[in-house]
Design an enzyme around this catalytic site. Structure first.
Site, PDB file in Angstrom:
ATOM      1  N   HIS A  94      19.040  10.870  68.425  1.00  0.00           N
ATOM      2  CA  HIS A  94      17.866  11.098  69.486  1.00  0.00           C
ATOM      3  C   HIS A  94      17.216   9.609  69.734  1.00  0.00           C
ATOM      4  O   HIS A  94      17.606   8.601  69.002  1.00  0.00           O
ATOM      5  CB  HIS A  94      16.653  11.952  68.454  1.00  0.00           C
ATOM      6  N   CYS A 132      11.787   9.965  57.693  1.00  0.00           N
ATOM      7  CA  CYS A 132      12.773   9.059  58.196  1.00  0.00           C
ATOM      8  C   CYS A 132      12.148   8.031  59.182  1.00  0.00           C
ATOM      9  O   CYS A 132      11.008   8.285  59.637  1.00  0.00           O
ATOM     10  CB  CYS A 132      14.172  10.018  58.932  1.00  0.00           C
TER      11      CYS A 132
END
Length: 635
Positions: free
Chosen positions: A67, A176
């Site tokens: 991503h 994260c």
């Protein structure tokens, strides 16, 4: 918003066949571009690759979710690939990736799409859902499978919210760096493991959209254990006095059962909050993983703080050599003037002085921040003092490594001793007892144990080298050059260098040639290795790697110290062998050097310069290849 609102039919490839990870990423980026949601392809590509360098997005079980979030994205989007033969994606479980979803997120405050992406991330942990996607015959069927699953699935944060009136036995926090996929996959993994173990749990997710399902003070007080699976900073002070397991976010995905089992066992350390955010981060690093991981993070804390001093000081010294090399004729200089190379012209002297000042902080900073990673802020002063003694004595960077660890654990010991003191004395321990007693002990230990031991080794080495001079020149060249790579400025290095300079005074110029080339190989080899074997070095090491070419060519061996300190078991032997081979080749072809320093800038006064360059290249390649073979991949 639903998942299929983000996934365009044109951005699906059910028969992708990339051969490498980079091919897979590039093909997925091309699919995303076809959806019209990217306005700057290169900016988006850079973000996707940068995220991949932080840690692999191959989460295991054949799934990858790369991503990127940046202003180069017009609108949130997805691209999907089915790779039936699989592709090596450096996944967490080392299994080939067969399903890949690429996420594009705009850099805006509107994060409505994040709930959708988090739901997809969680769906991909369902084996039956993945099997259906793999079996899809058309893009339309692929979209229908996703939409049907989306219809039935709840939002991850809604599902994770604790049932009112039920006390959560275990709490968890997941986070994260980008907060898009791994945060929610870790939450899903921990939730399933808790359900399997039959215990109640509440999970706080800290994603790009902010913190959701936030743990309350009363819940924290009532919980038996808290799991923090995070690669990003998490507020930790609220967990003071509670049993806390700290680990990487990937552990929440792949080791959730073990985390829950450990939490229920009660064999978990009690977290002690620090007063600052930096203390939180140090604690997280210090407690995550096993003993080996803790030692590695403590080492890297020192290395990362030392690196700017090495790079900045080394480049400035190299510029000083360059200025003198361009300004003076080395062949016309007397022997005494050559010894001052780098400070002959006024401008060069300024650069050399500033660079030397930066270098003087290198080992104290290394030792200080290793110590701080172990004993927190009170250990910093002890590490600085121990590193200073090592830098100005005979023990060099090996002594600084010892000083850093001794200083850190000395503070840990003093803290335990002071806990038993009366309260009035305990309060003054950080400002009086820790610095006074700690600095005295580290100073005495360095002065009477570390330095004498290394000094004795140094004396013995000089005697050994003197005895070799009349036996085998080839072997002597190997040994002299290899010694330059052992401790890169410490007693071994200094013993060889002093021997080489003494040989110049006696009219034997071949020994100094072997010494200098032995000191040039380690930085050059590391620079080459960071380019050839990128997966063996951290991003910080890769970024700093090419500067070692400059330092190596300028005969500044210290450029290799951060890499040797971070991984001495693999780096030092590789450099020793390459340097030794370079020194032996130099001796074999009777290369000579009449200047005691300067690297490539004094090559005009090197005898048999062509063979000398060959020797340098050979030693550099050998060491770089050995580094590539011996070092482990960095996750």
């Amino acid at each position: 918003m639903r998942i299929i609102d983000l996934l365009d039919k044109k951005s699906i490839d059910l028969n992708a066949s990339p051969k490498t990870k980079s091919e897979a990423l590039d093909q997925a980026i091309s699919l995303m571009t076809e959806s019209g949601k990217i306005n700057n392809v290169e900016e988006y590509r850079k973000k996707v690759y940068e995220r991949e360098e932080e840690s692999t997005t191959g989460v295991g079980d054949g799934i990858a979710i790369p991503h990127g979030k940046c202003s180069g994205v017009n609108a949130p989007g997805l691209a999907a690939m089915v790779i039936r033969n699989g592709v090596d994606f450096e996944a967490l479980d080392d299994e080939p990736v067969k399903i890949l979803f690429l996420i594009a997120a705009p850099d805006t405050k509107d994060n409505v799409h994040l709930d959708v992406l988090s739901k997809l991330s969680v769906l991909l942990m369902d084996e039956s859902f993945v099997s259906k996607l793999m079996a899809a015959k058309s893009n339309e069927e692929f979209l229908q499978i996703i939409d049907s699953a989306d219809e039935e699935a709840k939002s991850i944060d809604d599902r994770l919210e604790k049932t009112p009136g039920v006390k959560a036995k275990i709490l968890a926090v997941t986070s994260c760096p980008t907060g898009i996929a791994h945060t929610y996959m870790a939450a899903e993994g921990i939730e399933k493991a808790a359900a399997k173990a039959g215990c109640s749990i509440k999970i706080e997710t800290r994603g790009s959209g902010g913190a959701k399902n936030v743990l309350t003070e009363s819940e924290i007080q009532e919980a038996e254990c808290i799991i923090v699976a995070a690669d990003a900073q998490v507020p930790m002070d609220r967990f003071d006095g509670k049993k806390v397991i700290e680990c990487q976010v990937s552990d929440g995905i792949n080791k959730a059962d073990s985390l829950i089992e450990k939490a229920l066992s009660g064999d978990v350390p009690v977290y002690e909050a620090k007063n600052s955010s930096s203390g939180d981060k140090q604690s997280a690093k210090k407690n995550a993983g096993g003993v080996g991981h803790r030692i590695y993070t403590q080492l890297m804390n020192g290395v990362s703080h030392m690196l700017p001093f090495v790079v900045g000081g080394g480049i400035l010294i190299a510029i000083a050599f360059l200025i003198d090399g361009l300004s003076v004729d080395m062949n016309s200089l007397a022997e005494a003037e050559r010894a001052n190379f780098g400070t002959i012209t006024p401008v060069a002297k300024i650069f050399k002085t500033i660079g030397g000042a930066a270098f003087s902080f290198m080992l104290p900073v290394l030792a200080g921040y290793i110590a701080m990673a172990i004993g927190d802020r009170p250990a910093l002063a002890l590490g600085f003092v121990g590193g200073y003694i090592a830098a100005n004595g005979k023990s060099g960077f090996l002594g600084a490594l010892v000083a850093g660890f001794v200083a850190g654990y000395l503070i840990v010991l003093l803290r335990k001793v002071c806990d038993r003191l009366p309260e009035a004395l305990e309060k003054i321990a950080p400002v009086l007892i820790y610095p006074v007693v700690g600095i005295l002990v580290i100073g005495l230990g360095m002065t009477f144990i570390v330095e004498p031991v290394m000094g004795g080794i140094n004396t013995g080495l000089n005697s050994f080298l003197a005895g070799m001079g009349s036996t085998s020149k080839l072997l002597l060249g190997f040994v002299l050059a290899a010694m330059m790579a052992i401790d890169m400025g410490g007693p071994f290095n200094k013993a060889a260098y002093v021997f080489g300079t003494a040989a110049i005074a006696a009219g034997n110029y071949d020994m100094m040639a072997a010494v200098m080339i032995g000191g040039m190989v380690p930085p050059c080899a590391i620079a080459l290795a960071t380019l050839l074997f990128k997966n063996k070095f951290t991003k910080e090491e890769r970024d700093a790697g090419p500067t070692n070419f400059i330092m190596g060519l300028a005969f500044i061996t210290e450029g290799a110290i951060p890499y040797a300190a971070a991984d001495p078991i693999h780096v030092i032997p590789s450099c020793i062998i390459g340097s030794g081979i370079a020194g032996a080749i130099s001796m074999l072809f009777k290369c000579t050097l009449m200047a005691p320093h300067g690297g490539i800038f004094v090559f005009p006064v090197v005898g048999n310069a062509i063979y000398y360059v060959i020797a340098l290249i050979a030693g550099t390649i050998v060491s770089a290849i050995l580094l590539g073979i011996s070092k482990k991949k960095i996750n």
